[in-house]
Design a protein around this motif. Structure first.
Motif: not given
Length: 224
Positions: A164-174, A92-97
């Motif tokens: 974000t959704i490609i690299l980190a997915g969409n995992i609730p709580g994670r 998430v951080v990488v994608a946001c950055a």
């Protein structure tokens, strides 16, 4: 608001903050370089740092996925070390950055270009080196624009979705973020929760734009 959505909101703020801590120093240096130096390949460098602005965010996410994949340039099969990025908060951080970087660079570059180079020349004639001139004169003079760059970059990171959704997915709580939480709530038919999160996103976006407009106006008044 459900506990999961609240956690996604809190996590998004934290991850966007970390992304900006990573981005601000290199983005500021790149912006200064593009604003103050002429060198071969300058347009190429400028274009590369602007690419995430024009590419589909999902394309950027896929490029990052290939970068950190097992056989990618930064994958375990290539460097012999598992960076453990994919499907984690680090993703998430990488994608946001990456998605915030172009906006920060472009805003900061405009800020540096607005600083009269004569002030820097005067500082150097008084015995200040390049580093001292940059830290003691250029940065303070460009501070309003850099603050605007920080605000816009943070808000862009806060609302990031595609990469974000490609690299980190969409995992609730994670790995679920504000943007992916809106998507999940809408898909699940939880319209009240989706509308509430949408309101938060709209408020954050409006506050960011309003703040940058105020900073720009104050800077224009200060020049008169």
């Amino acid at each position: 608001m459900s506990e999961t959505a609240l956690r996604a909101l809190q996590s998004s703020v934290a991850w966007a903050g970390v992304a900006m801590l990573i981005v601000m120093v290199p983005a500021t240096l790149v912006a200064w370089l593009l604003a103050r130096r002429e060198f071969r390949g300058k347009r190429i460098v400028s274009s590369l740092f602007s690419l995430p602005l024009v590419l589909p965010p999902t394309a950027v996410g896929y490029l990052l996925l290939r970068l950190f994949a097992y056989d990618g340039p930064l994958g375990r099969g290539t460097i012999g070390l598992d960076l453990d990025v994919i499907l984690t908060w680090k993703a998430v951080v990488v994608a946001c950055a990456v998605m915030a970087m172009p906006l920060v660079v472009r805003t900061a570059r405009v800020s540096f270009e607005a600083v009269d180079p004569r002030y820097e020349d005067i500082a150097r004639t008084l015995g200040h080196g390049r580093a001292a001139t940059f830290l003691r004169f250029t940065l303070p003079l460009a501070s309003r624009g850099l603050l605007a760059a920080l605000i816009l970059g943070f808000t862009r990171a806060l609302g990031e979705f595609g990469a974000t959704i490609i690299l980190a997915g969409n995992i609730p709580g994670r790995t679920q973020t504000l943007a992916t939480a809106i998507f999940s709530a809408q898909q699940a038919g939880r319209e009240g929760e989706a509308n509430l999160l949408l309101g938060v996103a709209l408020l954050a976006g409006f506050a960011a734009v309003y703040a940058t407009e105020a900073l720009s106006q104050n800077r224009a008044v200060a020049r008169r």
